[in-house]
Design a protein around this motif. Sequence first.
Motif, PDB file in Angstrom:
ATOM      1  N   TYR A 227       0.812  -1.216   0.000  1.00 22.15           N
ATOM      2  CA  TYR A 227       0.000   0.000   0.000  1.00 22.15           C
ATOM      3  C   TYR A 227       0.848   1.269   0.000  1.00 22.15           C
ATOM      4  O   TYR A 227       0.456   2.284  -0.560  1.00 22.15           O
ATOM      5  CB  TYR A 227      -0.899   0.035   1.246  1.00 22.15           C
TER       6      TYR A 227
ATOM      7  N   ARG B 272      -2.437   4.273  -4.197  1.00 22.39           N
ATOM      8  CA  ARG B 272      -1.469   5.307  -3.835  1.00 22.39           C
ATOM      9  C   ARG B 272      -1.860   6.652  -4.432  1.00 22.39           C
ATOM     10  O   ARG B 272      -1.802   7.679  -3.756  1.00 22.39           O
ATOM     11  CB  ARG B 272      -0.075   4.885  -4.315  1.00 22.39           C
TER      12      ARG B 272
ATOM     13  N   TRP C   4      -4.937   8.038  -2.331  1.00 27.25           N
ATOM     14  CA  TRP C   4      -4.650   8.565  -1.005  1.00 27.25           C
ATOM     15  C   TRP C   4      -3.752   9.790  -1.056  1.00 27.25           C
ATOM     16  O   TRP C   4      -3.905  10.715  -0.255  1.00 27.25           O
ATOM     17  CB  TRP C   4      -4.050   7.490  -0.108  1.00 27.25           C
TER      18      TRP C   4
ATOM     19  N   ALA D 252      -7.294  12.809   6.030  1.00 28.37           N
ATOM     20  CA  ALA D 252      -7.340  11.532   5.320  1.00 28.37           C
ATOM     21  C   ALA D 252      -6.111  10.678   5.599  1.00 28.37           C
ATOM     22  O   ALA D 252      -6.123   9.462   5.385  1.00 28.37           O
ATOM     23  CB  ALA D 252      -7.473  11.772   3.818  1.00 28.37           C
ATOM     24  N   LYS D 253      -5.049  11.315   6.085  1.00 30.11           N
ATOM     25  CA  LYS D 253      -3.779  10.608   6.283  1.00 30.11           C
ATOM     26  C   LYS D 253      -3.924   9.424   7.227  1.00 30.11           C
ATOM     27  O   LYS D 253      -3.334   8.367   7.011  1.00 30.11           O
ATOM     28  CB  LYS D 253      -2.727  11.589   6.810  1.00 30.11           C
TER      29      LYS D 253
ATOM     30  N   ASP E 110      -5.162   6.330   5.389  1.00 29.03           N
ATOM     31  CA  ASP E 110      -4.316   5.834   4.302  1.00 29.03           C
ATOM     32  C   ASP E 110      -3.766   4.454   4.670  1.00 29.03           C
ATOM     33  O   ASP E 110      -3.078   4.292   5.672  1.00 29.03           O
ATOM     34  CB  ASP E 110      -3.180   6.838   4.083  1.00 29.03           C
TER      35      ASP E 110
ATOM     36  N   ALA F 100     -10.948   3.103   1.094  1.00 30.33           N
ATOM     37  CA  ALA F 100     -10.969   4.299   0.247  1.00 30.33           C
ATOM     38  C   ALA F 100     -12.394   4.712  -0.136  1.00 30.33           C
ATOM     39  O   ALA F 100     -12.767   5.883   0.025  1.00 30.33           O
ATOM     40  CB  ALA F 100     -10.105   4.091  -0.998  1.00 30.33           C
TER      41      ALA F 100
ATOM     42  N   TYR G  57     -14.025   6.201   2.919  1.00 28.88           N
ATOM     43  CA  TYR G  57     -13.625   7.587   3.150  1.00 28.88           C
ATOM     44  C   TYR G  57     -14.360   8.517   2.196  1.00 28.88           C
ATOM     45  O   TYR G  57     -14.893   9.565   2.612  1.00 28.88           O
ATOM     46  CB  TYR G  57     -12.113   7.744   2.952  1.00 28.88           C
TER      47      TYR G  57
END
Length: 266
Positions: free
Chosen positions: A142, A150, A153, A163-164, A167, A220, A223
């Motif tokens: 990832y 990748r 994110w 959002a970090k 990830d 993902a 989110y």
Amino acid sequence: MSNNTDSWTSGDFYDSFMGRWSKLIGINFLEWLAVPPSAYWLDVGCGTGALTQEILHSCQPQLVTGIDLSEEFVAYAKNLNSDPRAEFSVGSAEEIDLESNSIDAVVSGLVLNFVPQPAIVIAEMLRVTKPGGMIGIFLWDYAEGMEMLRYFWDAAVALDAGAKELDEGIRFPLCREGALETLVRSFRVGQVEAAPIEAVTVFKDFDDYWMPFLQPVGPAPGYLASRTPEDRKKLEDFLWQTLPISKNGSISLNARAWAVKIVKPS
């Protein structure tokens, strides 16, 4: 580590989002694993049954048993696989309901980072494997090598620092280079080999890349669903500008997983 944005309940959505690419990695992984024909296999965390399907197709097994905690995925796998050599059941990777030293080949694909105690799963995989049998595990890279995620994110974090923490490259240190191998070698049992397993993921156009992120499956998309329509549009536009879109509209990205295989001592 799990998160409330994670969702793994729809086989159809999973296959259109990640399953089509995990199949490519699975093909290359099984070729590298090189288990002899007529083996009794166990697929730990079988999900939608994609890896089991490829075992049936290319490895000439005697029988493949798939287990997964998701009732929805197990039902999907049963519907997808009519081969009499395959069987699926709901079960825990941390407490496998099989006798010790009973399986020729035990595999687990793209699962171990999602379980609370991966060392317990590896211990269980070792327990049920016959002496001289083989164990194979692979996880997405990832942090760098799974470019589909990748790019997503990196774009999400550029627009939203929050959002970090979601990830996968940060959440799952087990998926970083060398980490899975180090964990496996800590058991000090059997012959261990590690390798990157790679494939190329080709999206026919931007929609082919973007639309699966709008489905309710995985971190993902989870989110993305939590964002406002305006924020989703900003992220879509950001990706449109940053993805390597070719002149014909297609997008070619690398996909890499880290893999280990163990030969259990006789």
